[in-house]
Design a protein around this motif. Structure first.
Motif, PDB file in Angstrom:
ATOM      1  N   ALA A 144      -7.486   0.773  -4.537  1.00 37.91           N
ATOM      2  CA  ALA A 144      -7.560   2.208  -4.277  1.00 37.91           C
ATOM      3  C   ALA A 144      -6.181   2.812  -4.011  1.00 37.91           C
ATOM      4  CB  ALA A 144      -8.475   2.473  -3.081  1.00 37.91           C
ATOM      5  N   SER A 145      -5.200   1.954  -3.703  1.00 35.45           N
ATOM      6  CA  SER A 145      -3.839   2.421  -3.415  1.00 35.45           C
ATOM      7  C   SER A 145      -2.891   2.171  -4.585  1.00 35.45           C
ATOM      8  CB  SER A 145      -3.304   1.723  -2.159  1.00 35.45           C
ATOM      9  OG  SER A 145      -4.124   2.003  -1.039  1.00 35.45           O
ATOM     10  N   PRO A 167      -0.523   4.734   5.315  1.00 40.73           N
ATOM     11  CA  PRO A 167       0.588   5.439   4.673  1.00 40.73           C
ATOM     12  C   PRO A 167       0.093   6.584   3.787  1.00 40.73           C
ATOM     13  CG  PRO A 167       0.786   3.050   4.402  1.00 40.73           C
ATOM     14  CD  PRO A 167      -0.588   3.314   4.919  1.00 40.73           C
ATOM     15  N   PRO A 168       0.960   7.567   3.552  1.00 44.90           N
ATOM     16  CA  PRO A 168       0.551   8.724   2.753  1.00 44.90           C
ATOM     17  C   PRO A 168       0.556   8.437   1.257  1.00 44.90           C
ATOM     18  CG  PRO A 168       2.846   8.944   3.373  1.00 44.90           C
ATOM     19  CD  PRO A 168       2.340   7.708   4.069  1.00 44.90           C
ATOM     20  N   LEU A 203      11.074   3.218   0.757  1.00 39.96           N
ATOM     21  CA  LEU A 203      12.386   2.935   0.191  1.00 39.96           C
ATOM     22  C   LEU A 203      12.257   2.308  -1.194  1.00 39.96           C
ATOM     23  CD1 LEU A 203      14.380   1.529   3.244  1.00 39.96           C
ATOM     24  CD2 LEU A 203      14.843   3.658   2.022  1.00 39.96           C
ATOM     25  N   LEU A 204      11.340   1.360  -1.341  1.00 42.47           N
ATOM     26  CA  LEU A 204      11.117   0.757  -2.653  1.00 42.47           C
ATOM     27  C   LEU A 204      10.686   1.810  -3.671  1.00 42.47           C
ATOM     28  CD1 LEU A 204       9.291  -2.500  -1.513  1.00 42.47           C
ATOM     29  CD2 LEU A 204      11.505  -2.402  -2.679  1.00 42.47           C
ATOM     30  N   ALA A 205       9.783   2.698  -3.259  1.00 40.55           N
ATOM     31  CA  ALA A 205       9.320   3.751  -4.162  1.00 40.55           C
ATOM     32  C   ALA A 205      10.467   4.681  -4.533  1.00 40.55           C
ATOM     33  CB  ALA A 205       8.172   4.517  -3.524  1.00 40.55           C
ATOM     34  N   VAL A 255       0.840  -1.203   0.000  1.00 39.02           N
ATOM     35  CA  VAL A 255       0.000   0.000   0.000  1.00 39.02           C
ATOM     36  C   VAL A 255       0.876   1.255   0.000  1.00 39.02           C
ATOM     37  CG1 VAL A 255      -1.614   1.349   1.411  1.00 39.02           C
ATOM     38  CG2 VAL A 255      -2.030  -1.089   1.018  1.00 39.02           C
ATOM     39  N   ALA A 256       1.913   1.267   0.843  1.00 33.00           N
ATOM     40  CA  ALA A 256       2.790   2.434   0.911  1.00 33.00           C
ATOM     41  C   ALA A 256       3.472   2.685  -0.428  1.00 33.00           C
ATOM     42  CB  ALA A 256       3.826   2.241   2.016  1.00 33.00           C
ATOM     43  N   ALA A 257       4.030   1.644  -1.038  1.00 27.08           N
ATOM     44  CA  ALA A 257       4.720   1.820  -2.316  1.00 27.08           C
ATOM     45  C   ALA A 257       3.753   2.257  -3.411  1.00 27.08           C
ATOM     46  CB  ALA A 257       5.419   0.520  -2.708  1.00 27.08           C
ATOM     47  N   GLY A 258       2.551   1.651  -3.421  1.00 28.71           N
ATOM     48  CA  GLY A 258       1.565   2.028  -4.432  1.00 28.71           C
ATOM     49  C   GLY A 258       1.104   3.465  -4.288  1.00 28.71           C
ATOM     50  N   ARG A 259       0.878   3.898  -3.068  1.00 25.86           N
ATOM     51  CA  ARG A 259       0.435   5.278  -2.846  1.00 25.86           C
ATOM     52  C   ARG A 259       1.526   6.290  -3.209  1.00 25.86           C
ATOM     53  NH1 ARG A 259      -3.262   5.256   2.713  1.00 25.86           N
ATOM     54  NH2 ARG A 259      -4.904   3.904   1.866  1.00 25.86           N
ATOM     55  N   LEU A 260       2.777   5.847  -3.166  1.00 29.23           N
ATOM     56  CA  LEU A 260       3.882   6.713  -3.559  1.00 29.23           C
ATOM     57  C   LEU A 260       4.220   6.549  -5.041  1.00 29.23           C
ATOM     58  CD1 LEU A 260       6.061   6.355  -0.350  1.00 29.23           C
ATOM     59  CD2 LEU A 260       4.632   8.294  -1.024  1.00 29.23           C
ATOM     60  N   GLU A 261       3.302   5.931  -5.767  1.00 29.90           N
ATOM     61  CA  GLU A 261       3.306   5.863  -7.232  1.00 29.90           C
ATOM     62  C   GLU A 261       4.450   5.032  -7.798  1.00 29.90           C
ATOM     63  OE1 GLU A 261       2.656   9.710  -9.007  1.00 29.90           O
ATOM     64  OE2 GLU A 261       1.001  10.161  -7.645  1.00 29.90           O
TER      65      GLU A 261
END
Length: 311
Positions: free
Chosen positions: A63-64, A302-303, A257-259, A33-39
């Motif tokens: 949605a993420s 996550p943002p 970090l992945l993003a 979710v965190a990586a997806g939300r950070l595109e």
């Protein structure tokens, strides 16, 4: 493409009214979710229940910005985690895992050649039979040349044989490109006292670095983040924040970090090994800022990239 492999579950989180509120989570799920939300382009590999919780877990992935083509579905129930919160917002967990969907994942076979990184961790590498399945994926993707990323994210109450788990963890290190571990988890893995100084943890991390990873990232709670590389230790201070709770903070660091690595064309073991001190400081600051936003909210939330850019 980044693949995040591991469990999705439901956290039951205390409310001010004294009840328990369901929150969608699980370490690898939060990372995705965190990586997806950070595109970052990310896909989730897991087995998810066909129950109502499972439907909601998939909806939140979509949605993420997380792809679900590698998600398996099954009639087994969703894993539940009951969360206890300390006064400082830190979390402890008890789990209901018997016969649940995520531990019944089957081997997906070789991942597409477009997959450049695969992230592993938490319960999925503890609970059988799924743990052996994910372990095979780790070995296969490492051999193929993908960047393999590990956060053991220890849940000691579920590890029935700590010695065997520590041996298994050591066996993974030659196949890991990037290791992320909290200072508390490092102490547990190395059988250090809970109050062992950080210098002792760094000595252990140097041994892990020598075993294979290109870098070892340490999450240090309120002291910020650090990374150990062949060139030494780089530290960044924490981002100031009013903490609601710390649920999902470490997972957000992993996803961020992945993003960051994706956005800077560094999704390979050699690229990670080649990051200089300035780039590592930027990567850790980015991950720390994302985790601070997560800590400012109840549950693992996550943002999105636009929120992080506003800070």
């Amino acid at each position: 493409m980044i693949v995040v492999a591991g469990e999705a579950l439901v956290d039951l989180v205390p409310t001010p009214e004294g009840t328990l509120a369901p929150r969608l989570g699980g370490g690898p799920y939060n990372v995705a979710v965190a990586a997806g939300r950070l595109e970052a382009p990310v896909s989730f590999l897991s087995r998810v229940s066909t129950d109502l919780f499972g439907d909601r877990l998939l909806e939140r992935l979509h949605a993420s910005n997380v792809r679900t083509d590698l998600v398996q579905r099954g009639p087994e129930p969703t894993t539940l985690a009951v969360v206890g919160l300390a006064e400082d917002g830190s979390a402890r967990y008890s789990f209901y895992v018997e016969g649940t969907a995520d531990r019944q994942v089957t081997d997906p076979g070789p991942l597409p050649d477009t997959v450049r990184a695969v992230s592993f961790g938490t319960l999925s590498l503890v609970l059988e039979p799924g743990a052996s399945t994910y372990e095979r994926v780790l070995w296969r993707e490492s051999e193929r040349g993908a960047l393999t990323v590990l956060d053991p994210n220890i849940r000691a109450g579920l590890i029935r044989d700590p010695l065997a788990y520590r041996d298994r963890y050591d066996s993974w290190l030659p196949h890991v490109g990037l290791l992320k571990v909290s200072v508390d988890d490092a102490r547990w893995l190395a059988e250090l006292p809970e109050d062992a100084p950080e210098d002792d943890v760094l000595d252990v991390a140097r041994d892990w670095l020598a075993a294979g990873p290109a870098a070892v990232v340490l999450t240090r709670g309120g002291d910020g983040l650090a990374v150990l590389t062949a060139d030494g230790v780089i530290r960044v201070p924490p981002t100031p924040v009013t903490v609601v709770d710390t649920i999902g903070a470490g997972d957000t660091v992993q996803g961020a970090l992945l993003a960051w690595l994706h956005h800077h064309d560094a999704l390979s073991t050699e690229a990670v090994r080649g990051l200089d001190n300035g780039k590592w400081a930027a990567a850790l600051s980015y991950a720390g800022a994302a985790a601070a936003i997560t800590c400012s909210r109840a549950g693992a939330e996550p943002p999105f990239k636009r929120e992080l850019e506003m800070t």
